[in-house]
Design a protein around this motif. Structure first.
Motif, PDB file in Angstrom:
ATOM      1  N   ILE A   6       0.739  -1.111  -0.097  1.00 53.42           N
ATOM      2  CA  ILE A   6       0.102  -0.054  -0.225  1.00 53.42           C
ATOM      3  C   ILE A   6       0.760   1.222  -0.164  1.00 53.42           C
ATOM      4  O   ILE A   6       1.777   1.355   0.918  1.00 53.42           O
ATOM      5  N   ALA A   7       0.637   2.169  -1.091  1.00 52.72           N
ATOM      6  CA  ALA A   7       1.430   3.355  -1.187  1.00 52.72           C
ATOM      7  C   ALA A   7       0.469   4.751  -0.814  1.00 52.72           C
ATOM      8  O   ALA A   7      -0.312   4.634  -1.427  1.00 52.72           O
ATOM      9  N   LEU A   8       0.916   5.277   0.353  1.00 52.65           N
ATOM     10  CA  LEU A   8       0.445   6.636   0.384  1.00 52.65           C
ATOM     11  C   LEU A   8       1.215   7.765   0.113  1.00 52.65           C
ATOM     12  O   LEU A   8       2.174   7.813   0.817  1.00 52.65           O
ATOM     13  N   ASP A   9       0.790   8.537  -0.663  1.00 49.83           N
ATOM     14  CA  ASP A   9       1.547   9.762  -1.096  1.00 49.83           C
ATOM     15  C   ASP A   9       0.761  11.151  -0.737  1.00 49.83           C
ATOM     16  O   ASP A   9      -0.456  10.957  -0.420  1.00 49.83           O
ATOM     17  N   GLY A  10       1.506  12.211  -0.739  1.00 50.35           N
ATOM     18  CA  GLY A  10       0.734  13.249  -0.401  1.00 50.35           C
ATOM     19  C   GLY A  10       1.527  14.499   0.153  1.00 50.35           C
ATOM     20  O   GLY A  10       2.801  14.252   0.286  1.00 50.35           O
ATOM     21  N   VAL A 145      -2.745   5.467  -2.818  1.00 52.91           N
ATOM     22  CA  VAL A 145      -3.692   6.516  -2.330  1.00 52.91           C
ATOM     23  C   VAL A 145      -2.953   8.056  -2.308  1.00 52.91           C
ATOM     24  O   VAL A 145      -1.739   8.059  -1.763  1.00 52.91           O
ATOM     25  N   PHE A 146      -3.635   9.041  -2.856  1.00 46.88           N
ATOM     26  CA  PHE A 146      -3.068  10.468  -2.777  1.00 46.88           C
ATOM     27  C   PHE A 146      -3.764  11.188  -1.741  1.00 46.88           C
ATOM     28  O   PHE A 146      -5.113  11.464  -2.172  1.00 46.88           O
ATOM     29  N   MET A 147      -3.070  11.330  -0.595  1.00 45.46           N
ATOM     30  CA  MET A 147      -3.830  12.049   0.412  1.00 45.46           C
ATOM     31  C   MET A 147      -3.731  13.818   0.018  1.00 45.46           C
ATOM     32  O   MET A 147      -2.477  14.007   0.120  1.00 45.46           O
ATOM     33  N   THR A 148      -4.753  14.469   0.075  1.00 45.20           N
ATOM     34  CA  THR A 148      -4.551  15.830   0.137  1.00 45.20           C
ATOM     35  C   THR A 148      -5.252  16.492   1.375  1.00 45.20           C
ATOM     36  O   THR A 148      -6.196  16.025   1.842  1.00 45.20           O
ATOM     37  N   ALA A 149      -4.982  17.715   1.667  1.00 44.00           N
ATOM     38  CA  ALA A 149      -5.573  18.684   2.748  1.00 44.00           C
ATOM     39  C   ALA A 149      -5.357  20.103   2.495  1.00 44.00           C
ATOM     40  O   ALA A 149      -4.183  20.435   1.827  1.00 44.00           O
ATOM     41  N   SER A 150      -6.199  20.917   2.945  1.00 42.70           N
ATOM     42  CA  SER A 150      -5.782  22.496   2.799  1.00 42.70           C
ATOM     43  C   SER A 150      -4.681  22.751   3.854  1.00 42.70           C
ATOM     44  O   SER A 150      -4.285  21.975   4.574  1.00 42.70           O
ATOM     45  N   ARG A 194       3.780  13.754  -7.291  1.00 42.41           N
ATOM     46  CA  ARG A 194       2.689  13.852  -8.181  1.00 42.41           C
ATOM     47  C   ARG A 194       1.801  12.714  -8.019  1.00 42.41           C
ATOM     48  O   ARG A 194       2.379  11.563  -7.248  1.00 42.41           O
ATOM     49  N   LYS A 195       0.595  12.820  -8.199  1.00 38.27           N
ATOM     50  CA  LYS A 195      -0.463  11.643  -7.916  1.00 38.27           C
ATOM     51  C   LYS A 195      -0.101  10.615  -9.283  1.00 38.27           C
ATOM     52  O   LYS A 195      -0.019  11.011 -10.335  1.00 38.27           O
ATOM     53  N   ALA A 196       0.012   9.384  -8.713  1.00 35.60           N
ATOM     54  CA  ALA A 196      -0.066   8.241  -9.845  1.00 35.60           C
ATOM     55  C   ALA A 196      -1.286   8.218 -10.540  1.00 35.60           C
ATOM     56  O   ALA A 196      -2.408   8.529  -9.943  1.00 35.60           O
ATOM     57  N   GLU A 197      -1.249   7.562 -11.573  1.00 29.79           N
ATOM     58  CA  GLU A 197      -2.305   7.717 -12.436  1.00 29.79           C
ATOM     59  C   GLU A 197      -3.558   7.048 -11.908  1.00 29.79           C
ATOM     60  O   GLU A 197      -4.529   7.110 -12.045  1.00 29.79           O
ATOM     61  N   ASP A 198      -3.083   5.667 -11.312  1.00 34.20           N
ATOM     62  CA  ASP A 198      -4.154   4.867 -10.822  1.00 34.20           C
ATOM     63  C   ASP A 198      -4.271   5.192  -9.184  1.00 34.20           C
ATOM     64  O   ASP A 198      -5.055   4.271  -8.515  1.00 34.20           O
ATOM     65  N   ALA A 199      -3.619   6.105  -8.732  1.00 34.60           N
ATOM     66  CA  ALA A 199      -3.978   6.429  -7.423  1.00 34.60           C
ATOM     67  C   ALA A 199      -5.395   7.035  -6.925  1.00 34.60           C
ATOM     68  O   ALA A 199      -5.887   7.631  -7.797  1.00 34.60           O
ATOM     69  N   ILE A 200      -6.036   6.729  -5.800  1.00 36.50           N
ATOM     70  CA  ILE A 200      -7.413   7.376  -5.287  1.00 36.50           C
ATOM     71  C   ILE A 200      -6.890   8.529  -4.609  1.00 36.50           C
ATOM     72  O   ILE A 200      -6.353   8.360  -3.516  1.00 36.50           O
TER      73      ILE A 200
END
Length: 225
Positions: A6-10, A145-150, A194-200
């Motif tokens: 499991i890859a978590l990026d952000g 998973v690509f995690m974002t937040a303000s 950057r977000k991977a093309e198949d990331a959620i």
């Protein structure tokens, strides 16, 4: 039951590390804090006054570095060890935070750590968080998973984390540091964020840590089952 990676990026301060730790525990997986590895190298660079513009000096420094994760019996978390010394507290200080993106942008540093991280993932059953996990380290990860937040939400979280560790910092200083790191991480030449093309995508601005974990855990279990 099959195991997956499991890859978590952000961006910095998005809650990746805390979420990844809990997620790994729930799945009985190995948790790897890739950011802590870059922080450990940054600490070595600071303490040994390594000239980052000198490739030979950087390569010599990397040959002198050994990074390990060891379980802290008190809090049941893995602490980071640099050349046999526990540096968990040191690597979280502002002087390291201020320079970690600069060190992380160096090609030789990234190659050194990506190789180590990929070796860890060979047997599967790994949760790893960072900036380039889904795009470079584990491009074949079963869940990305690509995690974002303000910026406001991330700054508040980082402020609470640092206050809990007894560090005196102000919100504006943290916000400026996060914005600077966002820019450096996204525009660097080597493995930019950057977000991977198949990331959620998951926006964590208004989510609790428990809600973040639950969302990703459900995604993982769908794949595993």
């Amino acid at each position: 039951m099959k195991k997956i990676n499991i890859a978590l990026d952000g961006h910095a301060g998005g809650g990746k590390s805390t979420t990844a730790k809990i997620l790994a525990k729930k799945l009985a997986y190995i948790y790897v804090d890739s950011g802590a590895m870059y922080r450990a190298i940054t600490l070595f660079v600071i303490e040994n006054d390594v000239d980052l513009n000198n490739t030979e000096a950087v390569e010599n420094a990397l040959r002198s570095i050994e990074i390990d994760f060891k379980l802290n019996e008190q809090n049941q978390h893995n602490d980071v060890f640099l050349n046999g010394k526990n540096v968990e507290d040191k690597i979280r200080k502002m002087e390291v935070t201020a320079r970690v993106s600069e060190v992380s942008a160096i090609k030789e540093v990234r190659e050194f750590l990506v190789k180590k991280q990929q070796e860890i993932g060979l047997k599967k059953g790994v949760v790893m968080d960072g900036r380039d996990i889904g795009t470079v380290v584990f491009p074949e990860a079963e869940l990305k998973v690509f995690m974002t937040a303000s910026i406001e939400a991330r700054a508040q979280r980082r402020l609470m984390e640092m206050k809990a560790k007894g560090q005196e910092v102000n919100l504006e200083e943290i916000k400026q540091n996060l914005e600077s790191r966002d820019h450096q991480d996204s525009t660097r030449k080597e493995s930019p964020l950057r977000k991977a093309e198949d990331a959620i995508d998951i926006d964590t601005s208004d989510l609790t840590i428990e809600e973040q974990v639950e969302k990703i855990l459900n995604l993982a279990l769908q794949i595993i089952n």
